[in-house]
Design an enzyme around this catalytic site. Structure first.
Site, PDB file in Angstrom:
ATOM      1  N   GLU A  90       0.811  -1.222   0.000  1.00 28.32           N
ATOM      2  CA  GLU A  90       0.000   0.000   0.000  1.00 28.32           C
ATOM      3  C   GLU A  90       0.837   1.261   0.000  1.00 28.32           C
ATOM      4  O   GLU A  90       0.531   2.234  -0.671  1.00 28.32           O
ATOM      5  CB  GLU A  90      -0.943   0.007   1.205  1.00 28.32           C
ATOM      6  N   ASP A 163      -1.959  -4.351   3.668  1.00 24.63           N
ATOM      7  CA  ASP A 163      -2.008  -4.467   5.129  1.00 24.63           C
ATOM      8  C   ASP A 163      -2.758  -5.722   5.570  1.00 24.63           C
ATOM      9  O   ASP A 163      -3.761  -6.117   4.942  1.00 24.63           O
ATOM     10  CB  ASP A 163      -2.674  -3.233   5.742  1.00 24.63           C
ATOM     11  N   ASP A 165      -5.195  -6.759   7.284  1.00 23.09           N
ATOM     12  CA  ASP A 165      -6.512  -6.628   7.900  1.00 23.09           C
ATOM     13  C   ASP A 165      -7.559  -6.699   6.795  1.00 23.09           C
ATOM     14  O   ASP A 165      -7.239  -6.912   5.626  1.00 23.09           O
ATOM     15  CB  ASP A 165      -6.635  -5.315   8.697  1.00 23.09           C
ATOM     16  N   GLU A 167      -9.476  -4.406   5.497  1.00 22.86           N
ATOM     17  CA  GLU A 167      -9.371  -3.354   4.485  1.00 22.86           C
ATOM     18  C   GLU A 167      -8.238  -3.675   3.512  1.00 22.86           C
ATOM     19  O   GLU A 167      -8.373  -3.470   2.305  1.00 22.86           O
ATOM     20  CB  GLU A 167      -9.130  -1.999   5.157  1.00 22.86           C
ATOM     21  N   TYR A 380       2.584  -4.455  13.238  1.00 22.39           N
ATOM     22  CA  TYR A 380       1.377  -3.819  12.717  1.00 22.39           C
ATOM     23  C   TYR A 380       0.577  -3.167  13.846  1.00 22.39           C
ATOM     24  O   TYR A 380       0.354  -3.774  14.900  1.00 22.39           O
ATOM     25  CB  TYR A 380       0.516  -4.846  11.990  1.00 22.39           C
ATOM     26  N   ARG A 382      -2.580  -1.967  14.025  1.00 23.22           N
ATOM     27  CA  ARG A 382      -4.043  -2.096  14.144  1.00 23.22           C
ATOM     28  C   ARG A 382      -4.360  -3.525  14.585  1.00 23.22           C
ATOM     29  O   ARG A 382      -4.395  -4.432  13.763  1.00 23.22           O
ATOM     30  CB  ARG A 382      -4.736  -1.759  12.822  1.00 23.22           C
ATOM     31  N   HIS A 426      -3.677 -10.522  14.609  1.00 18.71           N
ATOM     32  CA  HIS A 426      -2.271 -10.141  14.649  1.00 18.71           C
ATOM     33  C   HIS A 426      -1.778 -10.131  16.086  1.00 18.71           C
ATOM     34  O   HIS A 426      -2.551 -10.140  17.028  1.00 18.71           O
ATOM     35  CB  HIS A 426      -2.054  -8.754  14.042  1.00 18.71           C
TER      36      HIS A 426
END
Length: 872
Positions: A90, A163, A165, A167, A380, A382, A426
């Site tokens: 990203e 990423d 997740d 999204e 990470y 989040r 995670h």
């Protein structure tokens, strides 16, 4: 070196194996005619191939080479028949960090976030055909997409490393759909380290349809709510407003807390302390009245307290019980996203948005110089899991034993329980490597030409300390409590001293938000807390007679619940199950940017606009704006990602009752734009009664005889709710036409100066912001609003001079190039900062006030109907 791939029958993962390239057939004698130069070149190539073949090594690592000198993720040309791969991430910063861990057969490109999204101009969801989304390429991303397509041409495989997740899964799906490559795989890693990257590349997986469906459902839910309720608010309240499935619930929490504060009735109560001296003399120590006649004490008025004071003046104070024990204070768990935001707010005074922006950069990598180059420092950021990898725990235990000694190391690793409902996708947030302690990297941060470097280091140090502390021994206190009897009253004294610091040696003695909340809850319930005792007590034994020095009686009043801070609002959202780790910062930013709440002295208060919108939405959409319903929707999204629910069925179950509610609201919602509330205030110009109206600037008083009388006034309400007219601010500037003083007024496009003789004299002029126009050199710059409500800055001589700027000019010369003014700018990555408008000058400094970030961000409002939750 050739590469062969095989799919495992169970997990569908791709196993990459490295094998030696097959030997080529012997050359014909004619090859001897090569020149010496050609022989030398061929010899070099052969040597290079041998080195490449040896890179595999016994440990089975993928072949790697160093990044280019500039570290850029540029496309590598194909060489012979060897395999070539495209890796898509990203962020360009992440691409730069990852590139150095992969070989020459890898091209690393960045999508710079999403490449597809629902259109802004319409809902983009076909409700009649199973909620089919209508994605389109985001404006401005055409160039990025074309570069990705070009890079994907001819490569053997595409690795989608967005990423880890939901999204990121959605972004990976959209990239896969646009590239159309037949051999594309998903790779995920929790940290950007050499071992993690190579492990992820060596064991890719198929794209997850379930995670994509979950994120797509969230996006469609937000669009259904936002793009159908928002136009209703435009019609009834003000154009440009937005409602969101999650953001509106956050505004509701702030409004309900404000209602509780206004409805709160303080109750009087008294406390009684005794200053006593031990049998051995000074120093004195304080004790608190605990019980009277063996019951919990309640002193509700002065008369009762004074009577007890008089009774105790001549009483004998005797130690009736002494309790000595050890008290342990356990280390807090490693950071999850919400706890990181809360601790950064409490300890570092960062906003949630700033915390996540800094953490993103630490995750993607910062320049450490030398051979290390661009290096990722944290995992990470989040996550809602407190889980740690065995490798990380083993490493930190070695570090603790070496640095602090065996006394600080528990016998077994400390394991923390992850809260119920957590996705646990995670690890917790931790440093990627123990090779980079804060003391080692501080010099690199100090050397950075970056205004955010100091704050990045402070956040990294906080994450490092929390991670080390979570695997250390508890802090141990010697706790002493004594009950002291005086007549029918019992006083309690508490004291504690730190016996063994344990984890406090690295993390400090500040209470965590959870510990503070527990203490406040105990005090509100009137429970005794030994934690309140600080310092040592004198040596006390049962039967000791103490000397009374003084009785201290004080009046108090119960306090209303406190307004939310950034930390406590995030905590409330987390506890209620509203939103997810990736959404908290966006929620807080959105409700401020949209002017539904404002932050005063670090606490959130609803604006008039927020109160009105909340009142209308809660009345007509009670189900959709219920916190429990919002939390239940998050659970359904989790079920979709786990394959336990169908995304179309979830949308259908939601939309059927929502549509009925929407139709009813359109017919019954009161029209705030057109309503007039009569008051007892008389118009000083024509004598008619004034009425309260709602406009773009909020509520105001207007003459009921409009349009014959156009008199208007700003007002506020006093403590009793009565209307108090706010007189116009009069300036010393004289009207150039009639000589009367100019006054400050508010209009559709902001504040301006107008003649106090209006309507006889209609002279008006904009207010200067203190900066002369850089174009015409004759006028001055003023703050204005576009017809869409966006603030910009232009010359007062418009249309003769058409200078305009979105960034706020500041009346301060550039210290670097001596430009006559500076500008206040804002970026999503770095937050607010001040820079020179001269493109050839690189002067820049950070703005530290968090309020400035909200003001700058408000200049770029989000499209109506967007919701912070879509970032999950």
């Amino acid at each position: 070196m050739a590469t062969r791939t095989k799919k495992t029958a169970t997990a569908g993962e791709l196993e990459v194996e490295e094998t030696a390239a097959p030997k080529k057939a012997a050359k014909k004698p004619a090859a001897r005619k090569k020149t010496a130069a050609k022989k030398k070149t061929a010899k070099k190539k052969t040597a290079a191939k041998k080195v490449s073949a040896r890179r595999k090594g016994a440990d089975g690592e993928l072949p790697t080479v160093e990044a280019d000198a500039d570290g850029e993720a540029t496309e590598s040309p194909r060489r012979g028949k060897g395999p070539h791969y495209l890796v898509v991430v990203e962020s360009p910063a992440k691409a730069k960090t990852i590139k150095k861990y992969l070989g020459s057969g890898y091209t690393v490109k960045a999508s710079v976030g999403h490449i597809l999204d629902l259109p802004k101009s319409k809902m983009g969801v076909d409700i009649e055909h199973d909620f089919e989304p209508q994605y389109e390429v985001i404006k401005g991303k055409e160039k990025v997409l074309n570069e990705l397509k070009k890079a994907a041409q001819g490569v053997d495989k595409v690795f989608l490393a967005t990423d880890p997740d939901r999204e990121g899964e959605a972004i990976a799906w959209h990239i896969h759909q646009q590239l159309g490559h037949h051999d594309a795989y998903r790779v995920m890693f929790n940290e950007i380290t050499k071992s993690a990257i190579q492990e992820a590349i060596a064991h890719p997986r198929q794209l997850s349809q379930e995670n994509y469906d979950s994120q797509q459902t969230r996006r469609i839910l937000d669009r259904l709510v936002g793009y159908q309720i928002s136009p209703l608010l435009w019609k009834k309240v003000r154009r440009g407003l937005s409602a969101g499935r999650v953001q509106s619930v956050a505004v509701r929490l702030v409004c309900e807390r404000e209602d509780a504060i206004k409805a709160f009735v303080p109750q009087e109560y008294w406390t009684l302390d005794a200053l006593l001296q031990g049998p051995s003399g000074p120093p004195t120590f304080k004790t608190k009245l605990s019980r009277v006649d063996g019951k919990k004490v309640e002193l509700k008025d002065k008369a009762t307290t004074d009577a007890l004071v008089a009774e105790l003046q001549n009483a004998s104070f005797v130690v009736s019980k002494v309790d000595k024990r050890e008290r342990r204070r356990n280390a807090p768990a490693p950071f999850i996203t919400s706890k990181l935001q809360q601790e950064a707010a409490n300890r570092l005074h960062f906003t949630a948005k700033k915390t996540m922006a800094l953490a993103q950069r630490l995750y993607e990598g910062v320049m450490l110089g030398g051979e290390e180059g661009q290096t990722a420092l944290i995992t990470y950021m989040r996550t809602d899991s407190t889980r740690l990898s065995d490798q990380a725990v083993a490493g930190v235990r070695d570090f603790i034993g070496t640095t602090y000694g065996a006394d600080y190391l528990p016998e077994a690793p400390v394991v923390y329980r992850t809260k119920k409902g957590a996705q646990d996708a995670h690890e917790a947030i931790r440093p990627t490597s123990l090779e980079y302690p804060p003391s080692k990297v501080k010099a690199h941060f100090d050397a950075m030409n970056d205004d955010m470097a100091a704050d990045m280091f402070r956040l990294y140090e906080l994450i490092w300390n929390r991670f080390v502390a979570c695997q250390m021994m508890p802090a141990v206190y010697d706790q002493t409590s004594a009950d002291i009897t005086a007549g029918r009253a019992t006083f309690r004294a508490s004291g504690s001293t730190l016996k063994f610091p344990g984890y406090l040696a690295v993390y400090g003695a500040t209470l965590t938000p959870e510990e503070e909340a527990a203490q406040e809850k105990a005090r509100a319930a009137g429970e005794d807390s030994d934690d309140d005792g600080v310092g040592e007590l004198p040596v006390l034994d049962e039967g000791n007679v103490l000397t009374l020095q003084k009785l201290l009686n004080e009046q108090h009043f119960t306090q209303p619940p406190p307004r939310f801070s950034e930390a406590t609002l995030v905590k409330e959202l987390e506890e209620r199950g509203i939103g997810r780790p990736s959404t908290y910062a966006a929620i807080l930013s959105t409700i401020q940017d949209k002017k539904y709440v404002e932050k005063i002295e670090g606490r959130f208060r609803p604006t008039d606009l927020g109160v009105i919108c909340n009142e209308l939405l809660v009345k007509h959409f009670p189900h959709e704006l219920d916190a429990a319903f919002t939390a239940s929707m998050e659970e359904k999204l989790d079920q979709i990602s786990e394959g336990e629910a169908n995304w179309k069925a979830v949308l259908q179950d939601f939309y059927a009752p929502f549509k009925e509610t929407l139709e009813k609201a359109e017919a019954e919602m009161r029209d705030v734009k057109r309503e007039e509330i009569k008051t007892d205030v008389a118009c000083e110009k024509c004598g008619n009664v004034m009425v309260i109206k709602w406009g773009k600037m909020g509520h105001f008083l207007a003459c009921s005889n409009y349009p014959e009388c156009k008199n208007t006034k700003d007002f506020k309400r006093d403590a009793e709710g009565k209307i108090v007219i706010i007189e116009e601010e009069t300036t010393d500037e004289k009207c150039e036409n009639c000589g009367k003083n100019m006054v400050v007024k508010r209009g559709r496009f902001g504040k301006f100066l107008a003649c106090s003789g209006y309507p006889e004299c209609k002279t008006s002029k904009p207010i200067s912001i203190g900066v002369n126009c850089p174009d015409c050199k004759q006028g001055y710059l003023t703050e204005r609003r576009s017809r869409f409500g966006k603030i910009f800055f232009g010359c007062n001589r418009y249309p003769d001079c058409k200078f305009a700027a979105w960034d706020r000019p500041l009346p301060e010369a550039c210290p670097s190039c001596q430009a006559p003014y500076l500008v206040q700018k804002y970026s999503k990555r770095d937050g607010p900062f001040i820079a020179c408008p001269n493109k050839e000058c690189d002067y820049r400094r950070q703005i530290v006030e968090p309020e400035a970030a909200a003001a700058a961000a408000a200049a770029t409002p989000a499209p109506a109907g967007t919701d912070a939750s879509s970032a999950a």
